[in-house]
Design a protein around this motif. Sequence first.
Motif, PDB file in Angstrom:
ATOM      1  N   SER A 209       0.741  -1.224   0.185  1.00 52.66           N
ATOM      2  CA  SER A 209       0.313   0.159   0.022  1.00 52.66           C
ATOM      3  C   SER A 209       1.008   1.186  -0.187  1.00 52.66           C
ATOM      4  N   ASP A 210       0.271   2.345  -0.414  1.00 57.59           N
ATOM      5  CA  ASP A 210       0.991   3.536  -0.287  1.00 57.59           C
ATOM      6  C   ASP A 210       1.643   4.043   1.200  1.00 57.59           C
ATOM      7  N   GLU A 211       0.822   3.374   2.188  1.00 63.93           N
ATOM      8  CA  GLU A 211       1.150   3.848   3.678  1.00 63.93           C
ATOM      9  C   GLU A 211       2.298   2.831   3.930  1.00 63.93           C
ATOM     10  N   GLU A 212       2.358   1.727   3.508  1.00 67.92           N
ATOM     11  CA  GLU A 212       3.457   0.705   3.695  1.00 67.92           C
ATOM     12  C   GLU A 212       4.718   1.251   3.103  1.00 67.92           C
ATOM     13  N   TRP A 213       4.703   1.676   1.749  1.00 63.13           N
ATOM     14  CA  TRP A 213       5.812   2.343   1.013  1.00 63.13           C
ATOM     15  C   TRP A 213       6.348   3.421   1.741  1.00 63.13           C
ATOM     16  N   ASP A 214       5.353   4.500   2.031  1.00 61.48           N
ATOM     17  CA  ASP A 214       5.875   5.384   2.746  1.00 61.48           C
ATOM     18  C   ASP A 214       6.481   5.335   4.039  1.00 61.48           C
ATOM     19  N   ALA A 215       6.223   4.211   4.783  1.00 57.30           N
ATOM     20  CA  ALA A 215       6.751   4.038   6.039  1.00 57.30           C
ATOM     21  C   ALA A 215       8.243   3.444   5.785  1.00 57.30           C
ATOM     22  N   ALA A 216       8.336   2.709   4.725  1.00 58.48           N
ATOM     23  CA  ALA A 216       9.568   1.950   4.541  1.00 58.48           C
ATOM     24  C   ALA A 216      10.751   3.111   3.697  1.00 58.48           C
ATOM     25  N   VAL A 217       9.925   4.168   3.305  1.00 58.16           N
ATOM     26  CA  VAL A 217      10.719   5.114   2.789  1.00 58.16           C
ATOM     27  C   VAL A 217      11.154   5.849   4.260  1.00 58.16           C
ATOM     28  N   ALA A 218      10.354   6.144   4.976  1.00 58.45           N
ATOM     29  CA  ALA A 218      10.829   6.779   6.234  1.00 58.45           C
ATOM     30  C   ALA A 218      11.790   6.410   6.898  1.00 58.45           C
ATOM     31  N   SER A 219      11.665   4.835   7.208  1.00 55.47           N
ATOM     32  CA  SER A 219      12.552   4.110   7.862  1.00 55.47           C
ATOM     33  C   SER A 219      14.199   3.998   7.025  1.00 55.47           C
ATOM     34  N   LEU A 220      13.984   4.003   5.592  1.00 60.58           N
ATOM     35  CA  LEU A 220      15.204   3.936   5.056  1.00 60.58           C
ATOM     36  C   LEU A 220      15.879   5.455   5.179  1.00 60.58           C
ATOM     37  N   THR A 221      15.062   6.512   5.086  1.00 61.01           N
ATOM     38  CA  THR A 221      15.662   7.802   5.269  1.00 61.01           C
ATOM     39  C   THR A 221      16.359   8.171   6.643  1.00 61.01           C
ATOM     40  N   ALA A 222      15.798   7.518   7.904  1.00 63.31           N
ATOM     41  CA  ALA A 222      16.259   7.470   9.084  1.00 63.31           C
ATOM     42  C   ALA A 222      17.607   6.650   9.101  1.00 63.31           C
ATOM     43  N   GLN A 223      17.775   5.570   8.594  1.00 62.92           N
ATOM     44  CA  GLN A 223      19.002   4.981   8.198  1.00 62.92           C
ATOM     45  C   GLN A 223      19.966   5.764   7.478  1.00 62.92           C
ATOM     46  N   GLY A 224      19.732   6.739   6.720  1.00 62.69           N
ATOM     47  CA  GLY A 224      20.629   7.514   5.909  1.00 62.69           C
ATOM     48  C   GLY A 224      20.955   6.858   4.478  1.00 62.69           C
ATOM     49  N   LEU A 225      19.989   6.126   4.147  1.00 63.25           N
ATOM     50  CA  LEU A 225      19.950   5.519   2.822  1.00 63.25           C
ATOM     51  C   LEU A 225      19.164   6.126   1.797  1.00 63.25           C
ATOM     52  N   LEU A 226      18.407   6.762   2.200  1.00 63.76           N
ATOM     53  CA  LEU A 226      17.276   7.883   1.194  1.00 63.76           C
ATOM     54  C   LEU A 226      17.392   9.112   1.869  1.00 63.76           C
ATOM     55  N   GLU A 227      17.317   9.997   0.704  1.00 65.03           N
ATOM     56  CA  GLU A 227      17.067  11.523   1.140  1.00 65.03           C
ATOM     57  C   GLU A 227      16.232  12.241   0.060  1.00 65.03           C
ATOM     58  N   ASP A 228      14.957  12.753   0.574  1.00 65.86           N
ATOM     59  CA  ASP A 228      14.022  13.232  -0.357  1.00 65.86           C
ATOM     60  C   ASP A 228      13.499  11.966  -1.402  1.00 65.86           C
ATOM     61  N   GLY A 229      13.651  10.837  -1.051  1.00 62.23           N
ATOM     62  CA  GLY A 229      13.104   9.853  -1.778  1.00 62.23           C
ATOM     63  C   GLY A 229      13.977   9.176  -2.629  1.00 62.23           C
ATOM     64  N   ARG A 230      15.072   9.644  -2.873  1.00 66.43           N
ATOM     65  CA  ARG A 230      16.290   9.090  -3.582  1.00 66.43           C
ATOM     66  C   ARG A 230      17.519   8.519  -2.708  1.00 66.43           C
ATOM     67  N   LEU A 231      18.144   7.877  -3.377  1.00 68.61           N
ATOM     68  CA  LEU A 231      19.427   6.887  -2.757  1.00 68.61           C
ATOM     69  C   LEU A 231      20.308   8.206  -2.378  1.00 68.61           C
ATOM     70  N   THR A 232      20.821   7.844  -1.381  1.00 73.08           N
ATOM     71  CA  THR A 232      22.201   8.694  -0.726  1.00 73.08           C
ATOM     72  C   THR A 232      23.175   7.984  -1.123  1.00 73.08           C
ATOM     73  N   GLN A 233      24.561   8.685  -0.929  1.00 74.98           N
ATOM     74  CA  GLN A 233      25.490   7.993  -1.374  1.00 74.98           C
ATOM     75  C   GLN A 233      26.110   6.636  -0.591  1.00 74.98           C
ATOM     76  N   GLN A 234      25.393   6.785   0.754  1.00 74.63           N
ATOM     77  CA  GLN A 234      25.496   5.501   1.370  1.00 74.63           C
ATOM     78  C   GLN A 234      24.559   4.287   0.756  1.00 74.63           C
ATOM     79  N   GLY A 235      23.337   4.890   0.276  1.00 79.62           N
ATOM     80  CA  GLY A 235      22.499   4.142  -0.243  1.00 79.62           C
ATOM     81  C   GLY A 235      23.080   3.358  -1.626  1.00 79.62           C
ATOM     82  N   VAL A 236      23.577   4.163  -2.403  1.00 75.74           N
ATOM     83  CA  VAL A 236      24.136   3.766  -3.587  1.00 75.74           C
ATOM     84  C   VAL A 236      25.068   2.657  -3.395  1.00 75.74           C
ATOM     85  N   ALA A 237      26.110   3.058  -2.504  1.00 68.94           N
ATOM     86  CA  ALA A 237      27.049   2.105  -1.998  1.00 68.94           C
ATOM     87  C   ALA A 237      26.734   1.044  -1.561  1.00 68.94           C
TER      88      ALA A 237
END
Length: 291
Positions: A209-237
């Motif tokens: 669902s949109d809600e589940e997807w958004d929650a995962a995006v928020a979790s990944l953002t908190a982990q430093g893997l996403l920023e503004d919905g896009r992969l960070t350098q850490q996420g790309v690595a």
Amino acid sequence: MVSVDQPVLDPRSVGRAHHAVEPLHNHLYFAPEHDQFLTAVGLRPGRMCYFAGRSAPMGPVGPGVVAATFYNFSPSLVARHIPRAWTLASPEAVVAARFEAARASLTRLLGDAADGPEVAELAGLLREACSVLTPEARPLYAGHADLPWPDEPVLQLWHGATLLREHRGDGHLAVLLRSGLSGLEALVTHTETGRGFTVQGAKATRGWSDEEWDAAVASLTAQGLLEDGRLTQQGVALRAELEVETDELAAAPWEHLGAERTARVVELGKALSTRIAAAGAYPAGLFAGSR
């Protein structure tokens, strides 16, 4: 130990071989023949055919096993179709129907090439590559590996591509598990690489669902893997590291073939995969590369 007379396999060849061959397997999930043959034995069209078709070699397993081995599908989506599928068709009937669907789809998409020497040659190379695969800790591969090899070259091609794909996939799940990514988080990060489904395609096919997807995006953002919905350098690595580790776990069949025969697999696989794609194997707009 590599013979001094045999060129050392370039590690990048593992990924190249996978990408060249995989369409010969996964096109089936988008082919009309898939639902045609699987509904003929009793299944309902759509997701049930996919879940039951791919898991049938493991027997009448429950939704937990399917969700675990498929990894990035919503468990609630899986539970709508499994185990009900097994009340409508036996795993044995589903496996047989799936092979019939593969024959029909590849014959249609390849045209005259389906009976050609390239298919027979690649089928032989893939069967040889599969001869060194082992089932330990690879449950989905193990189920498919228990099936007998078909006699027809076009089905040997599909079965070999299937075994290699599921063997690699099981290894990929081990890498994802070690990384700490959940199934949905793995899907979100893969989507953001631009090399897989679009976000819309991922949600539609995986059942989140949109809600589940958004929650995962928020979790990944908190982990430093996403920023503004896009992969960070850490996420790309991290995504790059996951692919390297997956290739390492999938290297055995290509090391067994050696550099020259693996290069031939890539050549033949690319040509045949390009042919089926040109024949309309995949729906437009589903994958990121088609945006």
